[in-house]
Design a protein around this motif. Structure first.
Motif, short mmCIF file in Angstrom:
data_model
loop_
_atom_site.label_atom_id
_atom_site.label_comp_id
_atom_site.label_asym_id
_atom_site.label_seq_id
_atom_site.Cartn_x
_atom_site.Cartn_y
_atom_site.Cartn_z
N GLY A 13 38.21 48.38 46.33
CA GLY A 13 37.93 47.20 45.14
C GLY A 13 37.97 45.78 46.06
O GLY A 13 38.43 44.91 46.23
N ALA A 17 38.68 40.05 42.95
CA ALA A 17 38.54 38.36 43.45
C ALA A 17 40.17 38.67 44.45
O ALA A 17 40.79 38.25 45.44
N SER A 39 34.75 49.07 48.45
CA SER A 39 33.93 48.61 47.24
C SER A 39 32.87 49.22 46.99
O SER A 39 32.36 50.04 47.49
N THR A 138 47.34 47.90 41.96
CA THR A 138 47.63 47.24 41.10
C THR A 138 47.76 47.87 39.67
O THR A 138 47.08 47.78 38.86
N TYR A 156 44.31 48.60 27.72
CA TYR A 156 44.76 47.43 28.88
C TYR A 156 45.69 47.89 28.61
O TYR A 156 46.27 48.39 30.11
N THR A 191 46.11 36.21 37.97
CA THR A 191 45.70 35.69 38.72
C THR A 191 43.62 35.41 38.86
O THR A 191 43.07 35.47 38.15
N SER A 193 41.28 34.86 38.22
CA SER A 193 39.46 36.05 38.55
C SER A 193 38.59 36.06 37.59
O SER A 193 38.97 35.76 36.46
N1 LIG Z 1 43.93 38.14 37.40
C1 LIG Z 1 44.69 39.02 36.71
O1 LIG Z 1 45.59 37.83 36.01
C2 LIG Z 1 45.71 40.05 37.15
C3 LIG Z 1 47.07 40.62 36.06
C4 LIG Z 1 47.33 41.25 36.40
C5 LIG Z 1 47.28 42.75 36.75
N2 LIG Z 1 45.36 42.16 37.19
C6 LIG Z 1 45.27 43.60 37.98
O2 LIG Z 1 44.87 43.17 39.18
C7 LIG Z 1 43.57 43.90 39.95
C8 LIG Z 1 42.56 43.27 40.24
O3 LIG Z 1 42.46 42.09 38.91
P1 LIG Z 1 41.05 41.03 39.71
O4 LIG Z 1 41.63 39.94 39.15
O5 LIG Z 1 41.03 40.92 41.33
O6 LIG Z 1 39.67 40.85 39.14
P2 LIG Z 1 38.12 41.00 39.07
O7 LIG Z 1 38.64 40.32 40.58
O8 LIG Z 1 37.41 41.18 38.27
O9 LIG Z 1 38.15 42.75 40.14
C9 LIG Z 1 38.40 43.51 39.48
C10 LIG Z 1 37.97 44.77 40.80
O10 LIG Z 1 38.25 46.35 39.78
C11 LIG Z 1 36.73 47.04 40.52
N3 LIG Z 1 36.47 47.18 39.71
C12 LIG Z 1 35.94 46.89 38.40
N4 LIG Z 1 34.80 47.64 37.65
C13 LIG Z 1 35.38 49.01 38.30
C14 LIG Z 1 34.40 49.95 38.09
N5 LIG Z 1 33.76 49.98 37.26
N6 LIG Z 1 34.71 51.15 38.87
C15 LIG Z 1 35.64 50.67 40.17
N7 LIG Z 1 35.85 49.79 40.15
C16 LIG Z 1 35.80 48.47 39.32
C17 LIG Z 1 36.42 45.71 41.34
O11 LIG Z 1 36.08 46.05 42.74
P3 LIG Z 1 34.60 46.17 43.36
O12 LIG Z 1 35.11 45.57 44.97
O13 LIG Z 1 34.04 47.69 42.92
O14 LIG Z 1 34.03 44.90 42.70
C18 LIG Z 1 37.31 45.21 42.07
O15 LIG Z 1 38.06 45.24 42.92
C19 LIG Z 1 42.89 44.67 38.99
O16 LIG Z 1 43.97 46.38 38.50
C20 LIG Z 1 44.11 44.37 37.37
O17 LIG Z 1 43.96 44.94 36.26
C21 LIG Z 1 45.17 41.12 37.40
#
Ligand SMILES: NC(=O)c1ccc[n+]([C@@H]2O[C@H](COP(=O)([O-])OP(=O)(O)OC[C@H]3O[C@@H](n4cnc5c(N)ncnc54)[C@H](OP(=O)(O)O)[C@@H]3O)[C@@H](O)[C@H]2O)c1
Length: 243
Positions: A13, A17, A39, A138, A156, A191, A193
């Motif tokens: 992934g 972000a 990715s 994550t 979720y 975070t 994103s």
């Molecule tokens: N941001 C927050 O506040 C927060 C809080 C708690 C947990 N998290 C968790 O942290 C992780 C990363 O989130 P982020 O904040 O960095 O969000 P983000 O920037 O939207 O990243 C989303 C991630 O998910 C992958 N992804 C999205 N759709 C997908 C699909 N259809 N198939 C396979 N992979 C897919 C993307 O990989 P690609 O490289 O392929 O695009 C990317 O790595 C997630 O698991 C999220 O649930 C985030």
């Protein structure tokens, strides 16, 4: 055990972000001579020690990709799986049961729980031969059943709780099959994103973290982990999150 010579890290992934920031941090860490970034998208900012691989995360693609990794002379010491989805063009987190939609639920469960599970399946041979590996996925505090006092966000929350259970079963299996691997369900905190953007308004001051901060926190937490056959569910400070 094989004698692979190149300490390596893998990020799944890597366009996200958190995934992108973790890739950057690992690429700057001299302990790893190779970083493999996976990715669905084209590479961002190529770096000399980052190998960028694209995938659609289908089972057969992951088997092929893991097979290719298996032919490299690498010792996989860090794995970070960051796939996750909360909202999309046609769906958002549900506030009531009436808002549930089967297609949206399937999609969220697939990306948040099934895809990481398929990665564990594909990576098992590599983890078995690693000298020592910490693998973090994550998760999210909202996936905690004990911590859920607000309700809502069915897909979720449910998918992250399912992810945690998958990781718990994998930790038990790895105790026997890959005892030098340690599994971690990681809550990054809110975070900045695309995933969190529509929900940042009510975040307390100082509690919206940069992806770079979260990446540093995660990698520091991973450095404290020893293989003990157990799954850890911890936040960005390394503090345990209730199940
Ligand atoms: N941001 C927050 O506040 C927060 C809080 C708690 C947990 N998290 C968790 O942290 C992780 C990363 O989130 P982020 O904040 O960095 O969000 P983000 O920037 O939207 O990243 C989303 C991630 O998910 C992958 N992804 C999205 N759709 C997908 C699909 N259809 N198939 C396979 N992979 C897919 C993307 O990989 P690609 O490289 O392929 O695009 C990317 O790595 C997630 O698991 C999220 O649930 C985030």
């Amino acid at each position: 055990m094989d004698t692979a010579t190149h300490p390596a890290a893998l990020v799944v992934g890597a366009s996200g972000a958190i995934g992108g920031a973790v890739t950057d941090a690992l690429a700057s860490d001299e302990r790893y001579s190779k970083v493999i970034a996976v990715s669905r998208s084209e590479p961002v900012l190529p770096r000399h020690n980052v190998t960028w691989l694209r995938t659609d995360h289908r089972e057969e693609s992951l088997a092929r990709l893991a097979g290719e990794l298996g032919t490299l002379d690498i010792d996989l010491q860090r794995v970070v799986i960051t796939t996750g989805v909360l909202h999309g063009a046609t769906f958002k987190p549900e506030k009531t049961l009436e808002q549930l939609d089967a297609d949206a639920m399937h999609h969220v469960f697939h990306v948040n729980a099934v895809v990481p599970a398929l990665w564990l399946k594909a990576l098992t041979p590599l983890l078995k031969r690693a000298s020592q590996c910490v693998l973090a996925v994550t998760s999210a505090r909202v996936g905690s059943i004990g911590d859920n006092r607000l309700g809502g966000w069915y897909s979720y929350r449910g998918s992250k709780a399912a992810l945690n259970m998958v990781l718990q079963s994998a930790a038990i299996e790895y105790r026997r099959r890959a005892p030098r691997a340690k599994l971690l369900a990681f809550h990054p905190g809110t975070t900045d994103s695309d995933l969190s953007r529509p929900f940042q308004r009510n975040v307390a001051q100082g509690k919206l973290f940069s992806p770079a901060f979260v990446a540093r926190s995660l990698l520091s937490v991973m450095d404290t982990m020893e293989p003990d056959g157990k799954l850890a569910f911890v936040d960005y400070r390394g503090d345990p999150v209730p199940w």
